[in-house]
Design a protein around this motif. Structure first.
Motif, mmCIF file in Angstrom:
data_model
loop_
_atom_site.group_PDB
_atom_site.id
_atom_site.type_symbol
_atom_site.label_atom_id
_atom_site.label_comp_id
_atom_site.label_asym_id
_atom_site.label_seq_id
_atom_site.Cartn_x
_atom_site.Cartn_y
_atom_site.Cartn_z
ATOM 1 N N ASP A 14 -1.554 6.404 -2.023
ATOM 2 C CA ASP A 14 -2.880 5.825 -2.206
ATOM 3 C C ASP A 14 -3.880 6.931 -1.895
ATOM 4 O O ASP A 14 -4.295 7.111 -0.749
ATOM 5 C CB ASP A 14 -3.064 4.623 -1.272
ATOM 6 C CG ASP A 14 -4.325 3.832 -1.579
ATOM 7 O OD1 ASP A 14 -5.333 4.460 -1.963
ATOM 8 O OD2 ASP A 14 -4.311 2.597 -1.413
ATOM 9 N N ASP A 16 -7.070 7.480 -2.518
ATOM 10 C CA ASP A 16 -8.386 7.136 -1.977
ATOM 11 C C ASP A 16 -8.301 6.824 -0.484
ATOM 12 O O ASP A 16 -9.103 7.325 0.321
ATOM 13 C CB ASP A 16 -8.979 5.942 -2.718
ATOM 14 C CG ASP A 16 -9.432 6.302 -4.128
ATOM 15 O OD1 ASP A 16 -9.573 7.509 -4.410
ATOM 16 O OD2 ASP A 16 -9.628 5.385 -4.946
ATOM 17 N N ARG A 17 -7.362 5.989 -0.100
ATOM 18 C CA ARG A 17 -7.251 5.606 1.312
ATOM 19 C C ARG A 17 -6.749 6.770 2.165
ATOM 20 O O ARG A 17 -7.217 6.970 3.292
ATOM 21 C CB ARG A 17 -6.355 4.369 1.464
ATOM 22 C CG ARG A 17 -7.013 3.089 0.935
ATOM 23 C CD ARG A 17 -6.175 1.853 1.216
ATOM 24 N NE ARG A 17 -6.887 0.637 0.857
ATOM 25 C CZ ARG A 17 -6.909 0.091 -0.346
ATOM 26 N NH1 ARG A 17 -6.223 0.670 -1.333
ATOM 27 N NH2 ARG A 17 -7.590 -1.004 -0.597
ATOM 28 N N PRO A 39 -0.319 1.541 1.086
ATOM 29 C CA PRO A 39 -0.844 1.867 -0.247
ATOM 30 C C PRO A 39 -1.216 0.626 -1.054
ATOM 31 O O PRO A 39 -0.467 -0.348 -1.118
ATOM 32 C CB PRO A 39 0.312 2.637 -0.892
ATOM 33 C CG PRO A 39 1.047 3.246 0.261
ATOM 34 C CD PRO A 39 0.981 2.205 1.343
ATOM 35 N N GLY A 40 -2.393 0.697 -1.658
ATOM 36 C CA GLY A 40 -2.871 -0.405 -2.467
ATOM 37 C C GLY A 40 -3.302 -1.619 -1.688
ATOM 38 O O GLY A 40 -3.600 -2.667 -2.272
#
Length: 215
Positions: A14, A16-17, A39-40
Motif C-alpha cells: 500500500d 500511499d499508506r 494494505p488497502g
C-alpha cells in the motif's frame, strides 16, 4: 518452474499508506514506538506516552490529520469471567490470560485509542498510547475540542485521568459509583444471574412436542 511447484504470493503493498507512515516517523522521530499498515485498509501508530499531547498536535498541524473522529480506551486483559455467550452450566474451559495488544503492539494492559482523519486527502490513522499503572495521560482537549466528552467517557468507564482536562466529571454514572464498567474485571452481575439470551433452554413452539417425540 514445474507444474507441481506453487508460485510465490506477491506481497501486497500500500504505497500511499506506507509513504504516510514514513512521513509520520520522520516528523515525530522517537515518539513513534511502533506502526502497522494493513494494505488497502488502515494505519496504526503507537506513540510514547510522554509525547502524547505534543505528538497529536504535530499530527494535526504538520501532518494534515486535522479531523478528530473519536477517542476511547481498550482493556486488553482477557475477561476473567469468560465470554458472555458461554454456557454457564458447561464445564469451564481453561482460560487464556495472555494480554495481546493488537496492531502496533503495546507494553501495558490499558491503551488509549484515538482516530484521526484528514480534510486534506491524507490517509486516516489510528493512534495508540500505553497507560502505565497511574492510569494518567495528558488531555488532548486543547488540541481537539471534540475530545472533551470522549475523554470524560473514557475516564468514567475505564478509570483514566486525563491530566489538564477542564472538567472531567462523570457523564452517565453517579459520582459515588464504584468501579469502571468497561474494564474486563468489572463483574456484570446481571449476566451472572441471567445468561445471555440464546444459551438457555427456551419454551417449545406452540403445537410442538414438548417431550421431543418417540424418536
Amino acid at each position: 518452474m514445474s507444474s507441481t511447484e506453487t508460485p510465490e504470493a506477491t506481497p501486497v503493498v500500500d504505497t500511499d499508506r506506507d509513504s504516510f507512515v514514513a512521513e509520520i516517523r520522520a516528523r515525530l522521530g522517537s515518539a513513534v514506538l511502533d506502526s502497522f499498515v494493513k494494505p488497502g485498509d488502515d494505519i496504526w501508530i503507537r506513540l510514547a506516552a510522554d509525547t502524547w499531547v505534543d505528538s497529536v498536535r504535530t499530527m494535526r498541524d504538520d501532518l494534515g490529520l486535522d479531523y478528530f473522529e473519536f477517542l476511547s480506551a481498550i482493556d486488553w486483559m482477557p475477561s476473567p469471567f469468560g465470554k458472555g455467550e458461554e454456557d454457564p452450566t458447561a464445564e469451564p474451559a481453561e482460560k487464556d490470560t495472555t494480554i495481546r495488544q493488537g496492531y502496533a503492539g503495546g507494553d501495558t494492559r490499558f491503551q488509549v485509542l484515538l482516530r484521526l482523519e484528514s480534510l486534506r486527502g491524507k490517509p486516516a490513522v489510528n493512534v495508540k498510547v500505553d497507560l502505565d499503572d497511574s492510569m494518567t495521560i495528558g488531555s488532548i482537549s486543547s488540541v481537539f475540542a471534540g475530545a472533551n466528552w470522549h475523554e470524560r467517557e473514557a475516564g468514567e468507564m475505564f478509570g483514566i485521568t486525563f491530566a489538564g482536562h477542564p472538567d472531567q466529571r462523570n457523564m452517565y454514572l453517579p459520582s459515588d459509583f464504584e468501579g469502571h464498567p468497561l474494564r474486563k474485571d468489572f463483574p456484570l452481575l446481571a449476566r451472572v444471574i441471567k445468561p445471555w439470551p440464546g444459551i438457555v433452554d427456551v419454551e417449545p413452539l406452540p403445537g410442538g412436542d414438548e417431550e421431543g417425540g418417540d424418536e
